[in-house]
Design an enzyme around this catalytic site. Structure first.
Site, PDB file in Angstrom:
ATOM      1  N   ASP A 191       0.817  -1.218   0.000  1.00 33.29           N
ATOM      2  CA  ASP A 191       0.000   0.000   0.000  1.00 33.29           C
ATOM      3  C   ASP A 191       0.848   1.265   0.000  1.00 33.29           C
ATOM      4  OD1 ASP A 191       0.892  -0.468   2.557  1.00 33.29           O
ATOM      5  OD2 ASP A 191      -1.020  -0.112   3.542  1.00 33.29           O
ATOM      6  N   GLY A 192       1.981   1.244   0.718  1.00 32.24           N
ATOM      7  CA  GLY A 192       2.860   2.407   0.696  1.00 32.24           C
ATOM      8  C   GLY A 192       3.449   2.644  -0.691  1.00 32.24           C
ATOM      9  N   THR A 193       3.835   1.554  -1.353  1.00 33.13           N
ATOM     10  CA  THR A 193       4.357   1.648  -2.714  1.00 33.13           C
ATOM     11  C   THR A 193       3.303   2.171  -3.670  1.00 33.13           C
ATOM     12  OG1 THR A 193       5.877  -0.190  -2.304  1.00 33.13           O
ATOM     13  CG2 THR A 193       5.386   0.321  -4.605  1.00 33.13           C
ATOM     14  N   ASP A 221       0.704 -10.340   3.699  1.00 31.18           N
ATOM     15  CA  ASP A 221      -0.299 -10.394   4.769  1.00 31.18           C
ATOM     16  C   ASP A 221      -1.728 -10.435   4.258  1.00 31.18           C
ATOM     17  OD1 ASP A 221       1.759 -10.267   6.566  1.00 31.18           O
ATOM     18  OD2 ASP A 221       1.520  -8.142   7.019  1.00 31.18           O
ATOM     19  N   GLY A 265       1.861 -11.006   9.989  1.00 33.54           N
ATOM     20  CA  GLY A 265       0.556 -10.398  10.140  1.00 33.54           C
ATOM     21  C   GLY A 265       0.673  -9.195  11.056  1.00 33.54           C
ATOM     22  N   ARG A 266       1.190  -8.093  10.493  1.00 31.58           N
ATOM     23  CA  ARG A 266       1.428  -6.893  11.301  1.00 31.58           C
ATOM     24  C   ARG A 266       0.116  -6.309  11.823  1.00 31.58           C
ATOM     25  NH1 ARG A 266       5.640  -3.259  11.771  1.00 31.58           N
ATOM     26  NH2 ARG A 266       6.859  -4.532  10.336  1.00 31.58           N
ATOM     27  N   TYR A 377      11.143 -15.067   7.978  1.00 30.39           N
ATOM     28  CA  TYR A 377      11.943 -14.761   6.799  1.00 30.39           C
ATOM     29  C   TYR A 377      12.104 -15.971   5.893  1.00 30.39           C
ATOM     30  CZ  TYR A 377      12.723 -10.397   9.165  1.00 30.39           C
ATOM     31  OH  TYR A 377      12.516  -9.195   9.775  1.00 30.39           O
ATOM     32  N   MET A 378      11.954 -17.168   6.445  1.00 30.79           N
ATOM     33  CA  MET A 378      11.960 -18.355   5.604  1.00 30.79           C
ATOM     34  C   MET A 378      10.740 -18.365   4.688  1.00 30.79           C
ATOM     35  SD  MET A 378      13.146 -21.240   8.360  1.00 30.79           S
ATOM     36  CE  MET A 378      12.991 -22.559   7.163  1.00 30.79           C
ATOM     37  N   ILE A 379       9.594 -17.941   5.214  1.00 26.28           N
ATOM     38  CA  ILE A 379       8.365 -17.919   4.429  1.00 26.28           C
ATOM     39  C   ILE A 379       8.439 -16.835   3.359  1.00 26.28           C
ATOM     40  CG2 ILE A 379       5.889 -17.396   4.533  1.00 26.28           C
ATOM     41  CD1 ILE A 379       5.815 -18.803   7.238  1.00 26.28           C
TER      42      ILE A 379
END
Length: 486
Positions: A191-193, A221, A265-266, A377-379
């Site tokens: 969304d920021g991009t 997410d 999931g921030r 980070y693996m995912i």
């Protein structure tokens, strides 16, 4: 139908029966005298067998598919796909592609299919890769992209173009686009991009340049509004199963074993929710949208004690943004942000692990064995699975069709199963969240047999702020479907 455009800053078209089309910008909005050309796809032998390949100019996609007798026809978006007439000749196109923000499975697939779509479908011979995110536009980091050069990149994780977070100078980016004679810009990011892409489009429009700006929304997410789901999500849920399976094996192999898995999931708990539903080995799922408390009757620690006494082991899945209110006071970086403006979160997994250990060490006679797994980070770094590869192909091709047809200032994504062109502001104004007062979350509670942990006040608050739901599964179906809770 007698459609008439409203005189507003948005491109709104109204018709009979309450029909509303929220259209996307077009180059002819500010360059009215552009000439059109026959779409080269009509001479492409690969598409000669298709009965009706071109999309009708008036085709639209309904945002809401479930209606009542008295419902108006509601909001629609312009349907994606190739048009019979295009606004760019193949040999005049000079396209560029940029990836921004965090990593996500499928980024390389989107890059590959943008390049191959431009070359193979439209005969475009010049595609530039911008390295290092938005800042690469004015730091001269570019590579030439060809079908041969990107042939195998979908088998790799990450992005061959690199990425970055943080702000950028819109004017300098557009200066760079002008200097390089670029006339199609494909921007892949969250969304920021996409907000940045909207600013780039506005600056291009202000300068009255014949440059199409197309966005492809990216977030692992699945928190982008309007669209059915985001690419990489299926892969993330599938990969999360490995961590949950490992936690389950560890937990059931010892007395009073607890496997705790933290997933991404921030602000939205979709990965945790769908991974839990897919696994069936999870005893408790905690997400940002559903508040919980540690101590007290019916709360988390009591439930953990109960489940251990019943089964002798348990698995807990927690989204990274869950429980932040409980640890905010001890979090020095509570008001700190990363380069993209996202609030820095304390590791809920480590914090919750320690709280559980402390509780059982001090308050009970139960000796637990807790294993904490963080596969974040693996995912993020794995290649996309077959489902996401197909999805990324459709997203990339839809973006190419739109840009060639002269649409600009849009992002692309499926709405009720049909790919559509969506104005930037519609996917950046709100975030998609799990609706904890609807059926999908109820299915999870039924699957895990966990308490909801919600007070009456929590439920009332959730209902009051409930937005139009955007879930992945329709009632009785396991396939991605409409924007409905089912």
């Amino acid at each position: 139908m007698g459609l008439q455009k409203q005189k507003t800053s948005l491109k709104i078209v109204r018709g009979e029966g309450g029909y509303v089309l929220e259209d996307v910008p077009h180059l002819t909005d500010y360059l009215p005298h552009l000439t059109t050309h026959a779409n080269p796809l009509q001479d492409n032998p690969a598409y000669s067998v298709v009965k009706q390949y071109f999309v009708d100019q008036d085709d639209t996609v309904a945002q809401n598919i479930v209606v009542h007798k008295s419902s108006t026809r509601g909001m629609h978006f312009r349907r994606a796909g190739p048009r019979q007439r295009v606004f760019f000749e193949s040999d005049e196109v000079h396209a560029c592609i940029v990836t921004c923000g965090g990593l996500c499975p499928g980024l390389n697939t989107v890059i590959r299919e943008l390049v191959c779509g431009l070359y193979d479908m439209y005969g475009v011979g010049r595609v530039l890769g911008i390295e290092g995110g938005y800042k690469g536009f004015y730091s001269c980091n570019t590579i030439n992209l060809t079908p041969k050069g990107v042939n195998d990149i979908h088998k790799r994780g990450g992005t061959i173009l690199g990425t970055s977070r943080g702000g950028h100078d819109t004017a300098k980016i557009v200066d760079s686009i002008e200097d390089r004679d670029i006339n199609q810009v494909y921007i892949i990011g969250g969304d920021g991009t996409q907000r940045g892409a909207a600013l780039i489009y506005e600056e291009i429009k202000r300068r009255e340049l014949k440059i199409a700006v197309a966005g492809i929304p990216k977030t692992i997410d699945n928190d982008i509004a309007v669209i059915d789901k985001s690419f990489g999500f299926d892969t993330a849920v599938e990969e999360a199963q490995r961590a949950i399976n490992a936690a389950h094996v560890e937990a059931e192999s010892v007395d009073n074993g607890i496997g705790l898995v933290k997933l991404m999931g921030r602000y939205s708990g979709f990965i945790a929710m769908y991974a839990t539903l897919a696994s069936r080995d999870v005893d408790c799922c905690l997400i940002p949208e559903s508040p919980f408390r540690l101590e007290g009757k019916g709360e988390l620690l009591e439930f953990i004690e109960k489940r251990l006494k019943e089964n002798g082991h348990m698995v807990i899945v927690v989204a990274e943004g869950a429980g932040q209110d409980l640890i905010a006071e001890s979090m020095r970086s509570a008001t700190h942000q990363d380069a993209s403006g996202n609030k820095l979160l304390l590791d809920i997994g480590l914090w919750l692990s320690q709280k559980i250990k402390d509780h059982f060490a001090k308050s009970t006679k139960i000796r637990i064995n807790l294993k904490y797994i963080d596969p974040t980070y693996m995912i993020r770094a794995v290649p996309s699975n077959s489902s996401d590869n197909v999805y990324c192909t459709l997203l990339a091709h839809s973006a190419v069709h739109g840009a060639m047809a002269g649409y600009t200032g849009f992002t692309v994504g499926p709405v009720n199963g049909r790919h559509s062109y969506i104005p930037f502001h519609r996917i950046t104004e709100v975030q998609n969240k799990v609706v904890i007062t609807d059926r999908m979350w109820a299915r999870l509670l039924s699957s895990t047999n966990q308490p909801s942990f919600l007070s009456t006040k929590d439920v009332e608050e959730a209902r009051k702020h409930q937005e139009q739901p955007t879930q992945l599964l329709d009632e009785g179906s396991a396939a991605p479907a409409a924007n409905t809770q089912g």
